[in-house]
Write a protein that holds these residues in place. Sequence first.
Motif, PDB file in Angstrom:
ATOM      1  N   SER A  38      29.960   8.949  61.757  1.00  0.00           N
ATOM      2  CA  SER A  38      31.062   7.946  62.143  1.00  0.00           C
ATOM      3  C   SER A  38      32.300   8.724  62.650  1.00  0.00           C
ATOM      4  O   SER A  38      33.580   7.961  62.722  1.00  0.00           O
ATOM      5  CB  SER A  38      31.160   7.309  60.989  1.00  0.00           C
ATOM      6  N   ALA A  39      32.137   9.838  62.788  1.00  0.00           N
ATOM      7  CA  ALA A  39      33.302  10.760  63.339  1.00  0.00           C
ATOM      8  C   ALA A  39      33.658  10.042  64.721  1.00  0.00           C
ATOM      9  O   ALA A  39      33.088   9.584  65.462  1.00  0.00           O
ATOM     10  CB  ALA A  39      33.086  12.114  63.612  1.00  0.00           C
ATOM     11  N   ASP A  40      35.169   9.806  65.109  1.00  0.00           N
ATOM     12  CA  ASP A  40      35.553   9.535  66.411  1.00  0.00           C
ATOM     13  C   ASP A  40      36.687  10.188  66.786  1.00  0.00           C
ATOM     14  O   ASP A  40      37.609  10.615  65.696  1.00  0.00           O
ATOM     15  CB  ASP A  40      35.722   7.997  66.689  1.00  0.00           C
ATOM     16  N   ASP A  41      37.118  10.660  68.011  1.00  0.00           N
ATOM     17  CA  ASP A  41      37.923  11.414  68.210  1.00  0.00           C
ATOM     18  C   ASP A  41      39.384  11.222  68.205  1.00  0.00           C
ATOM     19  O   ASP A  41      40.138  11.892  67.701  1.00  0.00           O
ATOM     20  CB  ASP A  41      37.835  11.653  70.000  1.00  0.00           C
ATOM     21  N   ARG A  42      39.569   9.641  68.008  1.00  0.00           N
ATOM     22  CA  ARG A  42      40.902   9.253  67.863  1.00  0.00           C
ATOM     23  C   ARG A  42      41.358   9.047  66.485  1.00  0.00           C
ATOM     24  O   ARG A  42      42.264   9.653  66.183  1.00  0.00           O
ATOM     25  CB  ARG A  42      40.748   7.741  68.434  1.00  0.00           C
ATOM     26  N   HIS A  43      40.317   8.679  65.682  1.00  0.00           N
ATOM     27  CA  HIS A  43      40.994   8.236  64.257  1.00  0.00           C
ATOM     28  C   HIS A  43      40.242   9.625  63.350  1.00  0.00           C
ATOM     29  O   HIS A  43      41.177  10.016  62.275  1.00  0.00           O
ATOM     30  CB  HIS A  43      40.306   7.311  63.517  1.00  0.00           C
ATOM     31  N   CYS A  44      39.389  10.012  63.494  1.00  0.00           N
ATOM     32  CA  CYS A  44      38.834  11.051  62.421  1.00  0.00           C
ATOM     33  C   CYS A  44      37.778  12.020  63.190  1.00  0.00           C
ATOM     34  O   CYS A  44      36.437  11.824  63.130  1.00  0.00           O
ATOM     35  CB  CYS A  44      38.073  10.225  61.247  1.00  0.00           C
ATOM     36  N   THR A  89      32.086   1.376  61.778  1.00  0.00           N
ATOM     37  CA  THR A  89      32.755   1.093  62.993  1.00  0.00           C
ATOM     38  C   THR A  89      34.310   1.031  62.455  1.00  0.00           C
ATOM     39  O   THR A  89      34.614   0.669  61.116  1.00  0.00           O
ATOM     40  CB  THR A  89      32.482  -0.077  63.866  1.00  0.00           C
ATOM     41  N   VAL A  90      35.201   1.403  63.115  1.00  0.00           N
ATOM     42  CA  VAL A  90      36.466   1.422  62.666  1.00  0.00           C
ATOM     43  C   VAL A  90      37.461   0.960  63.665  1.00  0.00           C
ATOM     44  O   VAL A  90      37.425   1.140  64.887  1.00  0.00           O
ATOM     45  CB  VAL A  90      36.994   2.901  62.435  1.00  0.00           C
ATOM     46  N   GLY A  91      38.449  -0.250  63.278  1.00  0.00           N
ATOM     47  CA  GLY A  91      39.328  -0.874  64.271  1.00  0.00           C
ATOM     48  C   GLY A  91      40.614  -0.149  64.716  1.00  0.00           C
ATOM     49  O   GLY A  91      40.613   1.085  64.102  1.00  0.00           O
ATOM     50  N   ALA A  92      41.264  -0.578  65.313  1.00  0.00           N
ATOM     51  CA  ALA A  92      42.616   0.072  65.897  1.00  0.00           C
ATOM     52  C   ALA A  92      43.441   0.546  64.819  1.00  0.00           C
ATOM     53  O   ALA A  92      44.179   1.361  64.821  1.00  0.00           O
ATOM     54  CB  ALA A  92      43.295  -0.931  66.822  1.00  0.00           C
ATOM     55  N   GLY A  93      43.461  -0.336  63.675  1.00  0.00           N
ATOM     56  CA  GLY A  93      44.384  -0.132  62.485  1.00  0.00           C
ATOM     57  C   GLY A  93      43.675   0.890  61.658  1.00  0.00           C
ATOM     58  O   GLY A  93      44.532   1.313  60.512  1.00  0.00           O
TER      59      GLY A  93
END
Lengths: 139, 536
Positions: free
Chosen positions: B284-290, B241-245
Amino acid sequence: MSAAALEAERLRRLADVMLPAAHGMPSAGDVSAIAAYLERVLAWRDDLRAPLARAVADLDPESFTVERLAAYHGIDEEAYVALTTVVAACYYLSPVVRERIGYPGQVAKTYDAFAYTAWVAEGLLDPVMERGPIYREAP
Amino acid sequence: MTDRADALIVGAGASGGVAARRLAEGGLDVVCLEQGDWPDRSAFPGTRPDWELAIRRRWALSPNVRRLPEDYPVNHDDSDIEPLMYNAVGGSMIIYAGTWPRMLPSDLRVRTLDGVADDWPICYDDLVPYYDAIDREIGVSGLAGDPAYPPHADYPLPPLPLGIAGRRVAEGHNRLGWHWWPEPNAILSAPYDGRRPCVQRGVCTSGCAEGAKASTDMTHWPRAITAGARLITGARVNRITVGAGGLATGATWLDRDGVEHHQRADVVLLAANAVGSARLLLLSADDRHCPDGLANSSGLVGRRLMMHPFSVVTGWWDDQVEGWQGQFGASVTTYEFYETDPDRDFVRGAKWALSPVGGPLNHILPMRAGNEVWGADHHALMARTFGRGASWAIFGEDLPEESNRVELDPDRTDGDGIPVPRMHYRISEHSRRLMAFHEARAAESLEASGCGDIGTASMIPYSGWHLMGTARMGADPATSVVNDRQQAHDVANLYLLDGSVFVTSSGVNPTCTITALALRTADLLVRSRRRQEVPA
Ligand SMILES: Cc1cc2nc3c(=O)[nH]c(=O)nc-3n(C[C@H](O)[C@H](O)[C@H](O)COP(=O)(O)OP(=O)(O)OC[C@H]3O[C@@H](n4cnc5c(N)ncnc54)[C@H](O)[C@@H]3O)c2cc1C
Ligand code: SF4
């Protein structure tokens, strides 16, 4: 005879062609390989039951030869592998067979961990050492 | 679970165990999530007469054959080599062979020396203190002074026996004027650290019931746990999981009942091996960060997969050498043809390891060299070969290629519904030339050692035991995934501990280097923990 007994009987006859008495070794039947070990082998390899049954149904013991077996590899490879694995595994579980090939199993052995000092002292590594380093220097 | 750990490790295998111990002993609060269980040594099959059957199913080296609930399938339909691994506390070390060579100095400078692939951002000397330390932690048996290497500290234990075959091959190489040396093994030749020595049973790749062959469930986890580490088994991670920063905040995982949990942490370290860790980064790809996967701005996550093309050359003598017995592992190694020689039609080389041939089933239903023969001739063949052979196992240096890769399978999932890894891997023409040369030399070696019959199994597919390169190290974020401390360029609190970080593969078995690197990364993290960026 029940279907299972019939199948085992056919398998026993196939096994005798694959592993006959020769070169001082007993046949598969001589050591009751199938009768004694089939269930134990299939306990580890339940997945082989169905392809083994296919091989036993396909191959007629009356006309079975090692040439037929080789040809069967090209016809149904999975069943071929099941048959050869089961027959070999049963045969080589027999203590008589193991003894005859000089195989005690994977046994524990003791040894002197410092015995290497003897072969070092004897000069076994000297030719390797005398050549000097063989690795490539890297920046 | 809602607590927040200092460090979360995914995978309790070789690299995860080594790092957990160093981090926990360094004062960090460590949590490790491992999909497998603690191994049960009493269930290892090697002492049973039907051992050779067990290794063809329940104890197979491939998760695709074993199919235990803790295994995840790997789609290798488009790969020349099948990946092999074990999923448990101790990881693939439970079934590894235990040979423990270090890399050589040239291995980390392939671009500079040979004009191919890339240099590592670290050099051999950076690794030496960690090699020395890991050898002590693991309990390595070997003999210092090998002229194939720069001088280094002695091993903690004397070398394992050469055996009859090893002695003959040593003499053969002396006749040829070729290098040989007793192989260093992560197998005890004498009692060490409360563990018993090897009894030469030769069943190492189906688990060492004796406990002589090192694996982190024995060598590292007990100490890590004593130092406070918490190891959660039966925990399959499905996402970092990845946070806002943009920093990692932890991982979500599924327990055996399929219930999802989240473990929070300041730092996340992936130790799921080069297939499992690449899979997790892609999951763990996510549209926002990666959108292309976590830590994947270079596009290299999953790429440059290396597995060491592997051939076996077996020689048979006229008399008994007890060829089923002895560490597996290896007795003797040679680096005679390891370094580049401009007269050959390839660069780099291969390492060879001399190993036993196995029991009767492996002779007649060979997984390595040999033929199946039935009828009366079967017995003649057995009389000629059984107990009379030894095999040179040849590990060729595998140069990295971006097309060799791990990606997510769009169609297949594991038992928890998580996409499985899919491999695309081809053995290159260069590797084929390299292996052909080495196979021919290995046959000459066995001939000079007195073998009458020699058989070659060339580049066997069932040999993907060395998984490397899917998240390479480098200085430039555009062309690498992690830096020289194994920290992701894109995510400052994410580290990769396993063989994924390898820049090139070398031609040696990788675990000594994987664990030395994991120890180094953990050590640097402990020392610099105050400067470590963590999520708010
Ligand atoms: C048959 C065989 C023989 C070998 N012989 C040798 C040898 O002689 N010498 C040598 O140097 N190397 C050898 N190797 C390779 C060696 O075992 C590996 O290099 C080493 O174990 C890799 O360490 P690792 O930490 O990267 O991964 P592993 O030891 O494979 O550990 C990874 C762990 O991560 C866990 N995991 C993966 N995904 C997840 C997830 N999503 N959630 C939770 N947990 C997860 C797995 O269950 C596993 O326990 C051999 C390997 C095999 C299979
Ligand atoms: S040969 Fe030695 S290391 Fe291998 S399984 Fe037997 S006791 Fe263990």
